[in-house]
Design a protein around this motif. Structure first.
Motif, PDB file in Angstrom:
ATOM      1  N   VAL A  10     -18.093  26.907 -10.568  1.00 40.20           N
ATOM      2  CA  VAL A  10     -17.794  27.117  -9.157  1.00 40.20           C
ATOM      3  C   VAL A  10     -17.178  28.503  -9.008  1.00 40.20           C
ATOM      4  O   VAL A  10     -16.366  28.923  -9.825  1.00 40.20           O
ATOM      5  N   CYS A  11     -17.578  29.213  -7.974  1.00 34.53           N
ATOM      6  CA  CYS A  11     -17.048  30.546  -7.710  1.00 34.53           C
ATOM      7  C   CYS A  11     -15.535  30.467  -7.521  1.00 34.53           C
ATOM      8  O   CYS A  11     -15.035  29.665  -6.736  1.00 34.53           O
ATOM      9  N   ARG A  12     -14.787  31.300  -8.252  1.00 31.09           N
ATOM     10  CA  ARG A  12     -13.336  31.233  -8.160  1.00 31.09           C
ATOM     11  C   ARG A  12     -12.798  31.901  -6.902  1.00 31.09           C
ATOM     12  O   ARG A  12     -11.663  31.667  -6.512  1.00 31.09           O
ATOM     13  N   ASP A  13     -13.594  32.742  -6.266  1.00 31.34           N
ATOM     14  CA  ASP A  13     -13.118  33.415  -5.056  1.00 31.34           C
ATOM     15  C   ASP A  13     -13.227  32.535  -3.820  1.00 31.34           C
ATOM     16  O   ASP A  13     -12.340  32.525  -2.984  1.00 31.34           O
ATOM     17  N   CYS A  14     -14.325  31.790  -3.701  1.00 29.73           N
ATOM     18  CA  CYS A  14     -14.500  30.946  -2.515  1.00 29.73           C
ATOM     19  C   CYS A  14     -14.309  29.467  -2.815  1.00 29.73           C
ATOM     20  O   CYS A  14     -14.354  28.646  -1.905  1.00 29.73           O
ATOM     21  N   ASP A  15     -14.120  29.109  -4.086  1.00 28.32           N
ATOM     22  CA  ASP A  15     -13.890  27.732  -4.523  1.00 28.32           C
ATOM     23  C   ASP A  15     -15.050  26.812  -4.134  1.00 28.32           C
ATOM     24  O   ASP A  15     -14.857  25.643  -3.847  1.00 28.32           O
ATOM     25  N   GLY A  16     -16.262  27.360  -4.104  1.00 28.30           N
ATOM     26  CA  GLY A  16     -17.443  26.559  -3.801  1.00 28.30           C
ATOM     27  C   GLY A  16     -17.811  26.508  -2.327  1.00 28.30           C
ATOM     28  O   GLY A  16     -18.879  26.035  -1.971  1.00 28.30           O
ATOM     29  N   PHE A  17     -16.926  26.967  -1.445  1.00 29.69           N
ATOM     30  CA  PHE A  17     -17.216  27.008  -0.013  1.00 29.69           C
ATOM     31  C   PHE A  17     -17.697  28.419   0.308  1.00 29.69           C
ATOM     32  O   PHE A  17     -16.935  29.269   0.763  1.00 29.69           O
ATOM     33  N   ALA A  18     -18.977  28.672   0.077  1.00 20.07           N
ATOM     34  CA  ALA A  18     -19.510  30.027   0.087  1.00 20.07           C
ATOM     35  C   ALA A  18     -19.768  30.595   1.473  1.00 20.07           C
ATOM     36  O   ALA A  18     -19.859  31.797   1.638  1.00 20.07           O
ATOM     37  N   THR A  19     -19.861  29.754   2.482  1.00 21.92           N
ATOM     38  CA  THR A  19     -20.145  30.237   3.830  1.00 21.92           C
ATOM     39  C   THR A  19     -19.120  29.673   4.802  1.00 21.92           C
ATOM     40  O   THR A  19     -18.781  28.496   4.738  1.00 21.92           O
ATOM     41  N   ALA A  20     -18.637  30.523   5.693  1.00 20.91           N
ATOM     42  CA  ALA A  20     -17.666  30.094   6.700  1.00 20.91           C
ATOM     43  C   ALA A  20     -18.126  30.564   8.065  1.00 20.91           C
ATOM     44  O   ALA A  20     -18.710  31.632   8.204  1.00 20.91           O
ATOM     45  N   ALA A  21     -17.882  29.752   9.084  1.00 19.15           N
ATOM     46  CA  ALA A  21     -18.165  30.128  10.469  1.00 19.15           C
ATOM     47  C   ALA A  21     -16.838  30.464  11.134  1.00 19.15           C
ATOM     48  O   ALA A  21     -15.927  29.638  11.190  1.00 19.15           O
ATOM     49  N   ILE A  22     -16.726  31.687  11.633  1.00 19.03           N
ATOM     50  CA  ILE A  22     -15.492  32.168  12.238  1.00 19.03           C
ATOM     51  C   ILE A  22     -15.742  32.382  13.730  1.00 19.03           C
ATOM     52  O   ILE A  22     -16.691  33.060  14.113  1.00 19.03           O
ATOM     53  N   THR A  23     -14.882  31.804  14.560  1.00 20.38           N
ATOM     54  CA  THR A  23     -15.043  31.991  15.996  1.00 20.38           C
ATOM     55  C   THR A  23     -14.467  33.341  16.404  1.00 20.38           C
ATOM     56  O   THR A  23     -13.474  33.797  15.864  1.00 20.38           O
ATOM     57  N   THR A  24     -15.114  33.974  17.376  1.00 26.26           N
ATOM     58  CA  THR A  24     -14.664  35.281  17.842  1.00 26.26           C
ATOM     59  C   THR A  24     -13.706  35.168  19.023  1.00 26.26           C
ATOM     60  O   THR A  24     -13.090  36.150  19.395  1.00 26.26           O
ATOM     61  N   GLY A  25     -13.586  33.984  19.597  1.00 26.38           N
ATOM     62  CA  GLY A  25     -12.703  33.790  20.742  1.00 26.38           C
ATOM     63  C   GLY A  25     -13.435  33.895  22.072  1.00 26.38           C
ATOM     64  O   GLY A  25     -12.889  33.537  23.108  1.00 26.38           O
ATOM     65  N   THR A  26     -14.652  34.385  22.060  1.00 23.15           N
ATOM     66  CA  THR A  26     -15.425  34.485  23.304  1.00 23.15           C
ATOM     67  C   THR A  26     -16.386  33.303  23.408  1.00 23.15           C
ATOM     68  O   THR A  26     -16.629  32.589  22.439  1.00 23.15           O
ATOM     69  N   ARG A  27     -16.920  33.124  24.595  1.00 19.73           N
ATOM     70  CA  ARG A  27     -17.867  32.033  24.827  1.00 19.73           C
ATOM     71  C   ARG A  27     -19.158  32.579  25.416  1.00 19.73           C
ATOM     72  O   ARG A  27     -19.169  33.591  26.102  1.00 19.73           O
ATOM     73  N   HIS A  28     -20.244  31.874  25.111  1.00 22.54           N
ATOM     74  CA  HIS A  28     -21.539  32.205  25.706  1.00 22.54           C
ATOM     75  C   HIS A  28     -21.584  31.667  27.134  1.00 22.54           C
ATOM     76  O   HIS A  28     -20.693  30.929  27.573  1.00 22.54           O
ATOM     77  N   THR A  29     -22.616  32.014  27.883  1.00 25.20           N
ATOM     78  CA  THR A  29     -22.719  31.576  29.280  1.00 25.20           C
ATOM     79  C   THR A  29     -22.861  30.069  29.408  1.00 25.20           C
ATOM     80  O   THR A  29     -22.486  29.501  30.426  1.00 25.20           O
ATOM     81  N   ASP A  30     -23.371  29.406  28.355  1.00 31.42           N
ATOM     82  CA  ASP A  30     -23.504  27.946  28.427  1.00 31.42           C
ATOM     83  C   ASP A  30     -22.240  27.212  27.970  1.00 31.42           C
ATOM     84  O   ASP A  30     -22.193  25.985  27.945  1.00 31.42           O
ATOM     85  N   GLY A  31     -21.185  27.950  27.607  1.00 25.77           N
ATOM     86  CA  GLY A  31     -19.910  27.344  27.243  1.00 25.77           C
ATOM     87  C   GLY A  31     -19.677  27.196  25.757  1.00 25.77           C
ATOM     88  O   GLY A  31     -18.573  26.832  25.344  1.00 25.77           O
ATOM     89  N   THR A  32     -20.668  27.444  24.931  1.00 21.16           N
ATOM     90  CA  THR A  32     -20.471  27.338  23.488  1.00 21.16           C
ATOM     91  C   THR A  32     -19.727  28.571  22.973  1.00 21.16           C
ATOM     92  O   THR A  32     -19.751  29.634  23.584  1.00 21.16           O
TER      93      THR A  32
END
Length: 59
Positions: A10-32
């Motif tokens: 297992v990767c020691r830097d990410c501990d196996g969680f290789a991808t992360a979704a980070i919110t930017t704080g803004t929203r799209h026009t449909d609310g997501t």
């Protein structure tokens, strides 16, 4: 007979969680929420690393 799981490193830097979704704080026009997808630069998004012997030889 018991079944054995393959021993993967297992990767020691990410501990196996290789991808992360980070919110930017803004929203799209449909609310997501607008998100950025970030992958681990060490394992390049796989979550696993190669053994040190293979990494030195470039395989």
């Amino acid at each position: 007979m018991p079944q054995h799981a393959p021993n993967t490193r297992v990767c020691r830097d990410c501990d196996g969680f290789a991808t992360a979704a980070i919110t930017t704080g803004t929203r799209h026009t449909d609310g997501t929420r607008a998100t950025l997808r970030v992958t681990c630069p060490i394992c390049k998004g796989t979550g696993h690393t190669a053994p040190a012997a293979l990494a030195r030889t470039g395989r």
